[in-house]
Design a protein around this motif. Sequence first.
Motif, PDB file in Angstrom:
ATOM      1  N   HIS A 230       3.899 138.546 -28.609  1.00  0.00           N
ATOM      2  CA  HIS A 230       2.081 139.918 -29.234  1.00  0.00           C
ATOM      3  C   HIS A 230       0.982 138.181 -29.138  1.00  0.00           C
ATOM      4  CE1 HIS A 230       0.107 141.744 -32.016  1.00  0.00           C
ATOM      5  NE2 HIS A 230       0.932 143.153 -31.877  1.00  0.00           N
ATOM      6  N   PRO A 231      -0.011 138.564 -29.190  1.00  0.00           N
ATOM      7  CA  PRO A 231      -1.099 138.173 -29.277  1.00  0.00           C
ATOM      8  C   PRO A 231      -1.147 137.488 -30.683  1.00  0.00           C
ATOM      9  CG  PRO A 231      -1.928 140.268 -29.163  1.00  0.00           C
ATOM     10  CD  PRO A 231      -0.581 140.184 -28.997  1.00  0.00           C
ATOM     11  N   LYS A 232      -1.400 138.357 -31.850  1.00  0.00           N
ATOM     12  CA  LYS A 232      -1.581 137.862 -33.055  1.00  0.00           C
ATOM     13  C   LYS A 232      -0.577 136.960 -33.743  1.00  0.00           C
ATOM     14  CE  LYS A 232      -4.056 142.220 -34.274  1.00  0.00           C
ATOM     15  NZ  LYS A 232      -3.406 143.509 -35.256  1.00  0.00           N
ATOM     16  N   ILE A 233       0.719 136.995 -33.131  1.00  0.00           N
ATOM     17  CA  ILE A 233       1.492 135.934 -33.524  1.00  0.00           C
ATOM     18  C   ILE A 233       1.686 134.896 -32.929  1.00  0.00           C
ATOM     19  CG2 ILE A 233       4.549 135.702 -34.188  1.00  0.00           C
ATOM     20  CD1 ILE A 233       4.646 138.614 -33.500  1.00  0.00           C
ATOM     21  N   LYS A 234       1.638 135.145 -31.675  1.00  0.00           N
ATOM     22  CA  LYS A 234       1.124 133.878 -31.090  1.00  0.00           C
ATOM     23  C   LYS A 234       0.164 132.989 -31.244  1.00  0.00           C
ATOM     24  CE  LYS A 234      -0.229 132.336 -26.429  1.00  0.00           C
ATOM     25  NZ  LYS A 234      -1.527 133.022 -25.049  1.00  0.00           N
ATOM     26  N   LYS A 235      -1.197 133.227 -32.165  1.00  0.00           N
ATOM     27  CA  LYS A 235      -2.687 132.966 -32.342  1.00  0.00           C
ATOM     28  C   LYS A 235      -1.770 132.117 -33.399  1.00  0.00           C
ATOM     29  CE  LYS A 235      -6.613 133.688 -34.022  1.00  0.00           C
ATOM     30  NZ  LYS A 235      -7.403 133.506 -35.744  1.00  0.00           N
ATOM     31  N   ALA A 236      -1.085 132.648 -34.547  1.00  0.00           N
ATOM     32  CA  ALA A 236      -0.841 132.018 -35.481  1.00  0.00           C
ATOM     33  C   ALA A 236       0.661 130.493 -35.464  1.00  0.00           C
ATOM     34  CB  ALA A 236       0.493 132.953 -36.853  1.00  0.00           C
ATOM     35  N   MET A 237       0.970 131.350 -34.370  1.00  0.00           N
ATOM     36  CA  MET A 237       2.219 129.944 -34.233  1.00  0.00           C
ATOM     37  C   MET A 237       1.311 128.338 -33.449  1.00  0.00           C
ATOM     38  SD  MET A 237       5.244 129.965 -31.785  1.00  0.00           S
ATOM     39  CE  MET A 237       6.822 128.448 -31.757  1.00  0.00           C
ATOM     40  N   LEU A 238      -0.032 128.580 -32.785  1.00  0.00           N
ATOM     41  CA  LEU A 238      -0.628 127.927 -31.504  1.00  0.00           C
ATOM     42  C   LEU A 238      -1.448 127.580 -33.284  1.00  0.00           C
ATOM     43  CD1 LEU A 238      -1.490 129.648 -28.776  1.00  0.00           C
ATOM     44  CD2 LEU A 238       0.020 127.888 -28.833  1.00  0.00           C
ATOM     45  N   GLU A 239      -1.910 127.855 -34.374  1.00  0.00           N
ATOM     46  CA  GLU A 239      -2.330 127.209 -35.283  1.00  0.00           C
ATOM     47  C   GLU A 239      -1.863 126.513 -35.639  1.00  0.00           C
ATOM     48  OE1 GLU A 239      -4.427 130.991 -37.096  1.00  0.00           O
ATOM     49  OE2 GLU A 239      -6.066 131.023 -35.825  1.00  0.00           O
ATOM     50  N   GLN A 240      -0.005 126.469 -36.123  1.00  0.00           N
ATOM     51  CA  GLN A 240       0.214 125.874 -37.053  1.00  0.00           C
ATOM     52  C   GLN A 240       0.637 124.899 -36.307  1.00  0.00           C
ATOM     53  OE1 GLN A 240       0.443 126.701 -40.119  1.00  0.00           O
ATOM     54  NE2 GLN A 240       1.910 124.856 -40.220  1.00  0.00           N
ATOM     55  N   VAL A 241       0.940 124.960 -34.963  1.00  0.00           N
ATOM     56  CA  VAL A 241       1.531 123.974 -34.257  1.00  0.00           C
ATOM     57  C   VAL A 241       0.391 122.742 -34.077  1.00  0.00           C
ATOM     58  CG1 VAL A 241       1.225 122.963 -31.947  1.00  0.00           C
ATOM     59  CG2 VAL A 241       2.896 125.093 -32.662  1.00  0.00           C
ATOM     60  N   GLU A 242      -0.746 122.783 -34.209  1.00  0.00           N
ATOM     61  CA  GLU A 242      -2.132 121.668 -34.397  1.00  0.00           C
ATOM     62  C   GLU A 242      -1.988 121.358 -35.578  1.00  0.00           C
ATOM     63  OE1 GLU A 242      -5.358 123.816 -32.378  1.00  0.00           O
ATOM     64  OE2 GLU A 242      -5.234 123.937 -31.039  1.00  0.00           O
ATOM     65  N   LYS A 243      -1.135 121.859 -36.565  1.00  0.00           N
ATOM     66  CA  LYS A 243      -1.244 121.171 -37.899  1.00  0.00           C
ATOM     67  C   LYS A 243      -0.026 120.503 -38.009  1.00  0.00           C
ATOM     68  CE  LYS A 243      -2.823 125.344 -40.192  1.00  0.00           C
ATOM     69  NZ  LYS A 243      -3.641 125.972 -41.359  1.00  0.00           N
ATOM     70  N   LEU A 244       0.874 121.337 -38.410  1.00  0.00           N
ATOM     71  CA  LEU A 244       2.285 120.583 -38.962  1.00  0.00           C
ATOM     72  C   LEU A 244       3.040 121.504 -38.792  1.00  0.00           C
ATOM     73  CD1 LEU A 244       2.834 118.421 -40.622  1.00  0.00           C
ATOM     74  CD2 LEU A 244       2.766 120.306 -43.038  1.00  0.00           C
ATOM     75  N   THR A 245       4.457 121.236 -38.251  1.00  0.00           N
ATOM     76  CA  THR A 245       4.979 122.010 -37.556  1.00  0.00           C
ATOM     77  C   THR A 245       6.696 121.666 -38.380  1.00  0.00           C
ATOM     78  OG1 THR A 245       6.256 120.242 -36.306  1.00  0.00           O
ATOM     79  CG2 THR A 245       4.199 122.127 -35.796  1.00  0.00           C
ATOM     80  N   LEU A 246       7.277 120.083 -39.468  1.00  0.00           N
ATOM     81  CA  LEU A 246       8.444 120.529 -40.184  1.00  0.00           C
ATOM     82  C   LEU A 246       8.186 119.018 -40.388  1.00  0.00           C
ATOM     83  CD1 LEU A 246      11.092 120.775 -40.026  1.00  0.00           C
ATOM     84  CD2 LEU A 246      11.635 118.871 -37.801  1.00  0.00           C
ATOM     85  N   THR A 247       8.754 119.224 -41.746  1.00  0.00           N
ATOM     86  CA  THR A 247       8.269 118.033 -43.254  1.00  0.00           C
ATOM     87  C   THR A 247      10.123 117.974 -43.630  1.00  0.00           C
ATOM     88  OG1 THR A 247       8.297 120.036 -44.766  1.00  0.00           O
ATOM     89  CG2 THR A 247       6.188 119.119 -43.540  1.00  0.00           C
ATOM     90  N   SER A 248      10.485 118.510 -43.532  1.00  0.00           N
ATOM     91  CA  SER A 248      12.423 119.518 -43.718  1.00  0.00           C
ATOM     92  C   SER A 248      11.606 119.415 -45.704  1.00  0.00           C
ATOM     93  CB  SER A 248      13.040 117.889 -44.281  1.00  0.00           C
ATOM     94  OG  SER A 248      12.658 117.185 -44.692  1.00  0.00           O
ATOM     95  N   ARG A 249      13.126 119.745 -46.007  1.00  0.00           N
ATOM     96  CA  ARG A 249      12.246 120.215 -47.474  1.00  0.00           C
ATOM     97  C   ARG A 249      12.593 119.501 -48.688  1.00  0.00           C
ATOM     98  NH1 ARG A 249      14.173 125.949 -48.565  1.00  0.00           N
ATOM     99  NH2 ARG A 249      13.460 125.391 -50.854  1.00  0.00           N
ATOM    100  N   ALA A 250      13.361 118.218 -48.036  1.00  0.00           N
ATOM    101  CA  ALA A 250      12.730 117.172 -48.895  1.00  0.00           C
ATOM    102  C   ALA A 250      10.878 117.163 -49.691  1.00  0.00           C
ATOM    103  CB  ALA A 250      12.834 115.675 -48.060  1.00  0.00           C
ATOM    104  N   PHE A 251      10.162 117.076 -48.624  1.00  0.00           N
ATOM    105  CA  PHE A 251       8.618 117.818 -49.559  1.00  0.00           C
ATOM    106  C   PHE A 251       7.799 119.329 -49.194  1.00  0.00           C
ATOM    107  CE2 PHE A 251       9.006 113.849 -46.738  1.00  0.00           C
ATOM    108  CZ  PHE A 251       9.002 113.103 -47.824  1.00  0.00           C
ATOM    109  N   ARG A 252       7.218 119.313 -50.080  1.00  0.00           N
ATOM    110  CA  ARG A 252       6.651 121.305 -50.025  1.00  0.00           C
ATOM    111  C   ARG A 252       5.882 121.148 -48.710  1.00  0.00           C
ATOM    112  NH1 ARG A 252       8.523 123.417 -54.436  1.00  0.00           N
ATOM    113  NH2 ARG A 252       8.633 121.930 -56.141  1.00  0.00           N
TER     114      ARG A 252
END
Length: 399
Positions: A57-79
């Motif tokens: 779905h293009p809207k979900i794909k867009k959200a995923m690509l935008e987030q991939v370019e910013k931050l993917t994983l921190t673990s729950r050690a941080f917010r």
Amino acid sequence: MKSSEYIELEDRFGAKNYKPLDVVLERGEGVWVWDVDGKKYMDCLSAYSAVNQGHCHPKIKKAMLEQVEKLTLTSRAFRNDQLGPFYEELCALTGSHKVLPMNSGAEAVETAIKAVRKWGYLVKGVPEDRAEIIVCADNFHGRTITIVGFSTDPTSRKGFGPFTPGFKVIPFGDFKALENAITPDTVGFLVEPIQGEAGVIIPPDGYFKKVREICTANNVSLILDEIQTGLGRTGKLLAEEHEEIEADLTLIGKALSGGFYPVSAVLSNSEVLGVLKPGEHGSTFGGNPLACAVARAALKVLTEENLIDNARDVGAKFLAGLKEIKNPKIKEIRGRGLLLAVEFKSDAGGARSYCEKLKEQGLLCKETHNNIIRFAPPLVITPEQVDWALERINPTLST
């Protein structure tokens, strides 16, 4: 590479824990998928209801690509800046008080088991290590050792013991059996609103209203596994809405990400999830910003594009069309929303051959329990596409 070459690689290097149809897919859009040879198929399985929003779905794909370019994983050690909004939007949509995010559906089930046991000890006052959870025969809740331990499917259990104690099995759809099974040590009743893997088994009308009354009267937490039935599949956001009840814990996954990423969640009242303290349960990837961004977009697609109502209306058309099939080998045709099944009699020779014939006609579905075919296309399917499917299904299943 040709399909046969990909299949040979899987057979040579992969474990043999699946028996897929011999089609090698490389691309998908909406209800359609294409194999490596360029042939087009309608997907009537939706990755076991994980692709409710349609493939890619293009809207979900867009959200995923935008987030991939910013931050993917921190673990729950941080917010992170996606988790809080995900919680808020999911609670507002479902009427939940608390959310615990995980990755797979099986993790959500394990999380609920842990939480409701601890609630039993701390709140209900069950003596330590005596908590019981009631489950139903023919259930399917996942593949972990604990979960297969309370399965009644011999294939799921044989060779994997010893199993986790603390579970009691009763028949599905029998509220009297539930009443009789409850003891002072009972902390939860874990059940699917419709048994999907068992072959779309729908309980009698009024069953869950009575279950809710029994659980409330006995201070037992009602845990509904909506991993397959939830998020629009049955024509309601959650299948529990068909009987206007609310579970104490509701488990969702699969379509929570629209097929882009493993995301699941335990939805709960404050009392049950409130017993968990820091360090007692968690997941490195659970609640990661990429997962939350994807899930937020997937939920918006379900609601903003009216996919839930579409599942109700188009599902009714699909079911009516299936019921026109005339074949003495068929035992029953049933369904709710876009979760449908055709069950053949036990002496009909199985359902696999029908799935293979439909594949040759450009429609993909999968047998379950040998003699049942489940039809569960993405919720974006149109009435015209249902007509297309029925033009192939009905003559194939009539012989």
